[in-house]
Design an enzyme around this catalytic site. Structure first.
Site, PDB file in Angstrom:
ATOM      1  N   ASN A  62     -10.617   1.051  -0.113  1.00 58.89           N
ATOM      2  CA  ASN A  62      -8.557   0.496   0.146  1.00 58.89           C
ATOM      3  C   ASN A  62      -8.315   0.692  -1.505  1.00 58.89           C
ATOM      4  O   ASN A  62      -8.648  -0.967  -2.074  1.00 58.89           O
ATOM      5  CB  ASN A  62      -8.576  -0.448   0.769  1.00 58.89           C
ATOM      6  N   HIS A  84      -3.241   7.284   3.724  1.00 59.72           N
ATOM      7  CA  HIS A  84      -3.388   6.431   3.162  1.00 59.72           C
ATOM      8  C   HIS A  84      -4.856   5.926   3.678  1.00 59.72           C
ATOM      9  O   HIS A  84      -5.213   6.169   4.757  1.00 59.72           O
ATOM     10  CB  HIS A  84      -3.013   4.686   3.877  1.00 59.72           C
ATOM     11  N   CYS A 101       1.008  -0.970   0.126  1.00 62.14           N
ATOM     12  CA  CYS A 101      -0.297   0.643  -0.336  1.00 62.14           C
ATOM     13  C   CYS A 101       0.530   0.795  -0.278  1.00 62.14           C
ATOM     14  O   CYS A 101       0.313   1.939  -0.517  1.00 62.14           O
ATOM     15  CB  CYS A 101      -1.209   0.126   1.628  1.00 62.14           C
TER      16      CYS A 101
END
Ligand code: UT7
Length: 362
Positions: free
Chosen positions: A267, A237, A99
């Site tokens: 996400n 994030h 990520c």
């Protein structure tokens, strides 16, 4: 962004889950499912970023493809974007820290520009997780979506862009997030690409993510002599609204100063931060000279926090008419097509050979 929207209600048609559970635990209402390859998403994003910067593809000397979604291991994905752009003078690098891949790409490109190895860099954050999601596992299937965005970094005498970064990796929790079935370790084990199952310990990741992002944010602000009051916008994030709220609280930044996209995109791993950054720009939340704080974490568990001083211009110099092909199906149909190639345990007997995607494997 891919246009096909997968809602919580769509997920409830094949998973034992509910809109209420997903919203209350994650803040997510929708996510996108791509009808094209990650290379196509990346090429559109990179073309638009170049147009915003007023550059031609031939001006680019570095492309970083930040992602854990690759079409193939060899050739790398960045070279595919390079070919599609016609960026004939570029070096092309794939960078995978899960990520955090976009943020680590930002740090890498900045370092290469500072040392004179590059002048005009394109950094892409892209993810096509729908293709290797285990759609039978409600613990993970409700959390992720596809997306892409890109930025251009240029050499400059003015102190702007990435001015500070703190990076690290919490390997004690390395086993808490693992996608099984992709990689050399699975060769000869009767598993073909696409036979993916996920190890995912949500609560463990949650706690470590909050601590790592909050600590890294405090440290990077201290290193650069700024406080939470000096930060104009946090672009974090976006893995879970509750994680973002906890990090903002610990870093001392009010939620009014946090850019959120988790509700509509979920996400998107490496794509979350750059997509949120683009939306912040397009909605006027980034001003000339704004100080941005960008915390991230991902599999590994890699973590980081970055300080970005925005330059003097917040309007694009140009636009690109490069666009994704029209959508001819729904997000749920796209997902059902992937599910049809997976057995009830998330195992794929045939890879992604369904008609919806067959065209992409040319
Ligand atoms: O970018 C890096 C990727 N990783 C992450 O971002 C993960 C971070 N972790 C999280 O975001 C959260 O831990 C989750 C959203 C994954 C889970 O939230 P939680 O508050 O930690 O959930 P919980 O562990 O308290 O609750 C889990 C319960 C279990 O049921 P029991 O055992 O309590 O009866 C699950 O079976 O919720 C159940 N559950 C679901 N129920 C309905 C798990 N997934 C679902 C679902 N729908 N989709």
């Amino acid at each position: 962004m891919p246009p096909a929207v997968l809602t919580n209600a769509d997920l409830s048609t094949f998973l034992d889950t509910s809109d209420e559970w997903i919203i209350s635990r994650t803040g997510m209402k929708e996510r996108r499912i791509a009808h094209v390859t990650a290379l196509e998403l990346s090429t559109v994003a990179a073309s638009r970023a170049l147009a915003c910067a007023g550059l031609q593809a031939t001006d680019v000397d570095l492309i970083i493809y930040g992602s854990c979604s690759n079409e193939e291991a060899v050739p790398n994905s960045a070279s595919g974007v390079q070919a599609a752009l016609g960026a004939t003078h570029a070096a092309s690098i794939d960078l995978n820290t899960a990520c955090t891949s976009f943020l680590y790409g930002l740090a890498t490109a900045t370092a290469m520009i500072r040392t004179g190895m590059a002048r005009n860099a394109v950094v892409i954050g892209v993810e096509l997780i729908s293709r290797y999601m285990d759609w039978s596992n409600r613990n993970v299937a409700v959390l992720f979506g596809d997306g892409a965005a890109a930025v251009v970094l240029q050499a400059s005498d003015v102190e702007s862009g990435l001015i500070g970064s703190v990076l690290g990796c919490d390997t004690e929790a390395r086993a808490s997030l693992r996608v099984r079935g992709v990689g050399c370790g699975y060769a000869g084990r009767g598993i073909t690409l696409g036979d993916t199952t996920w190890d995912f310990d949500g609560p463990v990741i949650f706690k470590r993510a909050v601590r790592a992002m909050a600590d890294a944010s405090t440290k990077v602000m201290q290193q650069h002599g700024v406080t939470a009051d000096d930060v104009d916008l946090v672009v974090p994030h976006q893995a879970n609204l509750r994680i973002i709220e906890a990090v903002a609280k610990q870093a001392g930044v009010p939620m009014a100063k946090v850019m959120l996209t988790v509700e509509q995109y979920g996400n998107m791993s490496a794509a979350t931060v750059p997509v949120a950054l683009v939306e912040a720009l397009e909605t006027g939340r980034v001003k000339p000279g704004s100080l941005l704080l960008m915390p991230g974490f991902g599999g590994g568990l890699t973590w980081c926090s970055m300080l970005v001083r925005w330059g003097s211009r917040v309007t694009p110099l140009g636009s690109s008419d490069r666009a994704l092909p029209p959508l001819t199906t729904t997000a749920l149909d796209l997902v059902n097509s992937i599910r049809a190639s997976q057995d009830p345990h998330g195992r794929s007997a045939t890879g992604l050979q369904s008609p919806v995607f067959a065209e992409q494997h040319r």
